[in-house]
Design an enzyme around this catalytic site. Structure first.
Site, PDB file in Angstrom:
ATOM      1  N   ASN A  88       0.556  -1.189  -0.319  1.00  0.00           N
ATOM      2  CA  ASN A  88      -0.139   0.272  -0.406  1.00  0.00           C
ATOM      3  C   ASN A  88       0.873   0.963   0.045  1.00  0.00           C
ATOM      4  O   ASN A  88       2.292   1.224   0.573  1.00  0.00           O
ATOM      5  CB  ASN A  88      -0.747   0.296   1.537  1.00  0.00           C
ATOM      6  CG  ASN A  88      -1.866   1.584   1.294  1.00  0.00           C
ATOM      7  OD1 ASN A  88      -2.457   1.913   0.012  1.00  0.00           O
ATOM      8  ND2 ASN A  88      -1.504   1.753   2.620  1.00  0.00           N
ATOM      9  N   HIS A 127       0.412   5.602   1.252  1.00  0.00           N
ATOM     10  CA  HIS A 127       0.354   5.666   2.906  1.00  0.00           C
ATOM     11  C   HIS A 127       0.577   6.583   2.274  1.00  0.00           C
ATOM     12  O   HIS A 127       1.853   7.904   2.652  1.00  0.00           O
ATOM     13  CB  HIS A 127      -0.007   5.576   3.506  1.00  0.00           C
ATOM     14  CG  HIS A 127      -0.327   6.120   5.091  1.00  0.00           C
ATOM     15  ND1 HIS A 127      -2.453   6.050   5.080  1.00  0.00           N
ATOM     16  CD2 HIS A 127      -0.046   7.196   5.583  1.00  0.00           C
ATOM     17  CE1 HIS A 127      -2.009   6.802   5.991  1.00  0.00           C
ATOM     18  NE2 HIS A 127      -1.128   7.194   6.658  1.00  0.00           N
ATOM     19  N   SER A 164       5.252   6.848   2.615  1.00  0.00           N
ATOM     20  CA  SER A 164       5.068   5.305   2.804  1.00  0.00           C
ATOM     21  C   SER A 164       4.773   4.502   2.048  1.00  0.00           C
ATOM     22  O   SER A 164       3.964   4.641   1.927  1.00  0.00           O
ATOM     23  CB  SER A 164       5.297   5.383   4.219  1.00  0.00           C
ATOM     24  OG  SER A 164       5.689   6.482   4.845  1.00  0.00           O
ATOM     25  N   ASP A 185      -2.146   1.034   8.177  1.00  0.00           N
ATOM     26  CA  ASP A 185      -1.143   1.018   7.431  1.00  0.00           C
ATOM     27  C   ASP A 185       0.331   0.819   9.146  1.00  0.00           C
ATOM     28  O   ASP A 185       0.430   1.784   8.851  1.00  0.00           O
ATOM     29  CB  ASP A 185      -1.870   2.911   7.829  1.00  0.00           C
ATOM     30  CG  ASP A 185      -2.647   3.396   7.248  1.00  0.00           C
ATOM     31  OD1 ASP A 185      -2.126   2.991   5.733  1.00  0.00           O
ATOM     32  OD2 ASP A 185      -3.489   3.798   7.597  1.00  0.00           O
TER      33      ASP A 185
HETATM   34  C1  GRF Z   1      -3.049   8.800  -2.435  1.00  0.00           C
HETATM   35  O1  GRF Z   1      -2.816  10.051  -1.276  1.00  0.00           O
HETATM   36  C2  GRF Z   1      -2.699   8.070  -1.853  1.00  0.00           C
HETATM   37  O2  GRF Z   1      -1.543   7.631  -0.868  1.00  0.00           O
HETATM   38  C3  GRF Z   1      -4.149   7.787  -0.682  1.00  0.00           C
HETATM   39  O3  GRF Z   1      -5.061   8.547  -1.570  1.00  0.00           O
HETATM   40  C4  GRF Z   1      -5.287   9.227  -2.406  1.00  0.00           C
HETATM   41  C5  GRF Z   1      -5.377   8.273  -3.502  1.00  0.00           C
HETATM   42  O4  GRF Z   1      -5.127   8.867  -5.491  1.00  0.00           O
HETATM   43  N1  GRF Z   1      -4.146   6.712  -0.138  1.00  0.00           N
HETATM   44  P1  GRF Z   1      -4.712   8.428  -6.803  1.00  0.00           P
HETATM   45  O5  GRF Z   1      -6.430   7.714  -6.156  1.00  0.00           O
HETATM   46  O6  GRF Z   1      -3.911   7.474  -6.685  1.00  0.00           O
HETATM   47  O7  GRF Z   1      -4.675   9.677  -7.657  1.00  0.00           O
END
Ligand code: GRF
Length: 198
Positions: A115, A117, A144, A153
């Site tokens: 993932n 984050h 991260s 997370d």
């Molecule tokens: C990103 O900031 C990701 O880290 C978070 O949600 C956002 C998703 O953006 N979990 P995208 O859909 O990749 O444009």
């Protein structure tokens, strides 16, 4: 002994929205000699903008709508996992997948699910990371990439990238700066992870 085929690692990206990280992963995987290839995009929301982006980039995509499953998250995940299995997926990359993962899917994809984050974990797991970083007066923020475990997370961090917090930052402005760092970090971290697979 290796339990995987030769060639790029087959990756599925799970999304819920715009899919800008998904697009960065697809693009990276389409480079010559890439360590992985995104062969499937799955969304829990049929309206996710990322589905059309995946299609335009020539990647198979499927919406597994969560609504018919109600509160039965595991049943939804079994449907998602069936799509993953049908595409021989080896590694799953969550990218803006706004749904808690149950222990069932964590166990099924143990050590093979990543993932990204938008915080410098272990700081600020969960939501509203940028507002929390600003409220704390942090000088740096970032993102991260981590392995997915049962705690939200909480899995081992594989890679981080930092960005500066600016004097006049808003959560939105900081989010844009972090997102640009995400697009750079995630493909590199996923490639390193895939190269290290047996
Ligand atoms: C990103 O900031 C990701 O880290 C978070 O949600 C956002 C998703 O953006 N979990 P995208 O859909 O990749 O444009």
């Amino acid at each position: 002994m290796s339990d995987r085929r030769s060639g790029p690692v087959r990756v599925a990206v799970l999304i819920s929205g715009a899919g800008s990280n998904m697009a960065a992963l697809i693009d990276a995987g389409q480079q010559a000699d890439a360590a992985f290839k995104v062969v499937l995009v799955v969304s829990n929301k049929p309206e996710a903008g990322g589905l059309a982006v995946a299609g335009a980039k020539g990647v198979a995509s499927v919406a597994v709508d969560q609504r018919p499953f109600g509160k039965d998250r595991e049943a939804h995940e079994r449907a998602v996992d069936a799509a993953l299995a049908a595409h021989d997926i080896e590694v799953v990359a969550l990218a803006g997948y706004m749904r808690l993962i149950t222990p069932w899917l964590v166990g099924r994809r143990a050590g093979r699910m990543l993932n990204i984050h938008p915080s410098l974990l272990p700081k600020y797991p969960g939501l509203d990371t940028h507002a929390r970083a600003l409220a704390a007066g942090d000088a740096e923020a970032g993102c991260s990439v981590h392995l997915v475990t049962e705690g939200v997370d909480e899995g081992p961090v594989l890679a981080r990238a930092t960005v500066p917090v600016l004097a006049d930052d808003t959560p939105w402005a900081l989010a844009q700066r972090v997102l640009a760092a995400e697009h750079n970090l995630y493909p590199r971290a996923l490639a390193d992870f895939c190269r290290a697979l047996d």
